[in-house]
Design an enzyme around this catalytic site. Structure first.
Site, PDB file in Angstrom:
ATOM      1  N   GLU A  60       0.823  -1.211   0.000  1.00  0.00           N
ATOM      2  CA  GLU A  60       0.000   0.000   0.000  1.00  0.00           C
ATOM      3  C   GLU A  60       0.854   1.258   0.000  1.00  0.00           C
ATOM      4  OE1 GLU A  60      -3.310   2.698   0.499  1.00  0.00           O
ATOM      5  OE2 GLU A  60      -2.910   0.805  -0.520  1.00  0.00           O
TER       6      GLU A  60
ATOM      7  N   HIS B 199       2.664   2.027  -3.294  1.00  0.00           N
ATOM      8  CA  HIS B 199       1.710   2.626  -4.226  1.00  0.00           C
ATOM      9  C   HIS B 199       1.528   4.114  -3.941  1.00  0.00           C
ATOM     10  CE1 HIS B 199      -2.506   3.262  -5.869  1.00  0.00           C
ATOM     11  NE2 HIS B 199      -1.833   2.843  -6.907  1.00  0.00           N
TER      12      HIS B 199
ATOM     13  N   HIS C 150     -12.107   5.666  -8.282  1.00  0.00           N
ATOM     14  CA  HIS C 150     -10.649   5.819  -8.260  1.00  0.00           C
ATOM     15  C   HIS C 150     -10.017   5.143  -9.485  1.00  0.00           C
ATOM     16  CE1 HIS C 150      -6.766   6.582  -6.526  1.00  0.00           C
ATOM     17  NE2 HIS C 150      -6.489   5.305  -6.318  1.00  0.00           N
TER      18      HIS C 150
ATOM     19  N   HIS D  28     -20.837  -7.388 -16.759  1.00  0.00           N
ATOM     20  CA  HIS D  28     -19.488  -7.091 -17.262  1.00  0.00           C
ATOM     21  C   HIS D  28     -19.082  -8.086 -18.350  1.00  0.00           C
ATOM     22  CE1 HIS D  28     -15.317  -5.909 -17.383  1.00  0.00           C
ATOM     23  NE2 HIS D  28     -14.911  -7.099 -16.984  1.00  0.00           N
TER      24      HIS D  28
ATOM     25  N   HIS E 136      -5.036  -8.594 -16.864  1.00  0.00           N
ATOM     26  CA  HIS E 136      -6.339  -8.192 -17.389  1.00  0.00           C
ATOM     27  C   HIS E 136      -6.572  -6.700 -17.151  1.00  0.00           C
ATOM     28  CE1 HIS E 136     -10.307  -9.074 -18.955  1.00  0.00           C
ATOM     29  NE2 HIS E 136     -10.880  -8.511 -17.903  1.00  0.00           N
TER      30      HIS E 136
END
Length: 360
Positions: free
Chosen positions: A97, A100, A162, A270, A328
């Protein structure tokens, strides 16, 4: 008597500034391409953060339990791990985290530098700083949503927004970078190619939002068979609860645990919307695969669409392996990148080719 001496001084300022322009343009161009590359990396690393459940590895913001790094938060992390051995906090997740966040801060500083360079170059022909300042505004909004993903405890609406904003930032950075790169001239565009590409990008961004909603609701394995779902083309689904926006992670709007029917609706939507995206973007790419100036990106678009289909099916058949899932997400970013590049080149259709902006 001092007037003749003052005149050369007035005329010497532009000549002195002239040699600095090529260096400033080169610096600006390097910053743009580095920031563009870092944006793409951040999107893929953000997927890694999300898929390893590291979004709450440091449950406060901007630091980690009030410290600049997990090194100073060791006691807090150990206590959280003892209380919840399989919870969201561990030293590994905390580092994921925080790395990032560090990368996001570096990107923000680079974009500030890009905006500053663009402002200094604003008097050159075709050098409006508007887009650079638009990118700066976007990265500020993106940073705010990055904080809210933590403070709102991974609320699906906030996390999905986000992600979409990250893709939007990549689109703006790609447009900014495309202006600095030369390409073969594109023939006149009588077939409304730009309008079709705008539609294709709109459909692609909707699919990105749907994919983000799948990921943030942990619905990737809601259907384990293909092409049917639970052995049916139209399985039991709850769209109302599945797409209720104002709710917490894993919850219905009533506060109860989210149902399997709601997760199925998220996954099924989706999955099937992807075929529309592939059909539309695939048709455009096939049409332009031999068009001067568009052939390279068009062929890359075809390859990325095939890769997305393959990785999407692989996540179902192999139960969401982490490298394939990250790939992906990266493929989606690649589709945005190539789509924006095509749109930029289509905007130049019928106009003479021009060299990279740094030669102005």
């Amino acid at each position: 008597m001092n007037r003749p001496a003052a005149a050369p001084a007035l005329h010497s300022a532009p000549r002195a500034a002239g040699p600095d322009r090529p260096r400033l343009l080169a610096r600006y161009r390097r910053l743009v391409f580095l920031a563009w590359f870092l944006t793409l990396d951040l999107i893929m690393f953000g997927a890694f953060v999300r898929l390893t459940d590291s979004g709450l590895g440091c449950p406060d913001w901007p630091g980690c339990y009030g410290h600049l790094s997990p090194l100073g938060a060791g006691d807090h992390i150990r206590a959280a791990l003892e209380a919840m051995p399989y919870g969201p906090v561990s030293a590994f997740k905390a580092w994921i985290e925080m790395i990032h966040r560090y990368a996001g801060a570096i990107l923000g500083m680079m974009i500030i530098a890009i905006a500053a360079c663009a402002w200094r170059l604003r008097h050159l022909p075709g050098r409006s700083p508007a887009l650079a300042f638009g990118v700066l505004a976007m990265v500020c909004v993106q940073g705010a949503f990055g904080a809210w993903t933590v403070t709102h405890r991974l609320m699906p609406l906030v996390v999905t927004t986000h992600l979409v904003l990250g893709m939007s930032l990549l689109a703006l950075m790609t447009w900014l970078a495309a202006r600095e790169k030369s390409h073969d001239p594109v023939p006149a565009d009588p077939g409304a190619g730009r309008a079709w590409m705008i539609l294709g990008l709109a459909v692609l961004f909707l699919q990105v939002a749907l994919g983000g909603w799948v990921s943030t609701n942990y619905a990737a394995l809601a259907c384990m068979d293909f092409p049917t779902c639970h052995g049916a083309w139209l399985p039991p689904m709850d769209f109302r609860e599945g797409y209720a926006l104002l709710r917490g992670l894993g919850q219905l709007s009533s506060g109860e645990l989210i149902s399997q029917d709601a997760l199925t609706a998220i996954h099924w939507t989706h999955r099937n919307f992807a075929f529309l995206v592939i059909a539309l973007l695939g048709a455009l790419a096939w049409r332009w695969r031999r068009t001067p100036g568009l052939a390279g990106p068009a062929r890359l678009l075809l390859a990325l669409l095939a890769l997305q289909l393959l990785t999407g099916l692989t996540t179902i058949f192999f139960q969401w392996p982490l490298p394939i899932a990250v790939m992906h997400n990266g493929g989606a970013a690649g589709l945005v990148l190539v789509g924006v590049t095509l749109l930029w080149r289509l905007s130049r259709a019928g106009k003479p080719a021009r060299p990279g902006r740094e030669t102005h």
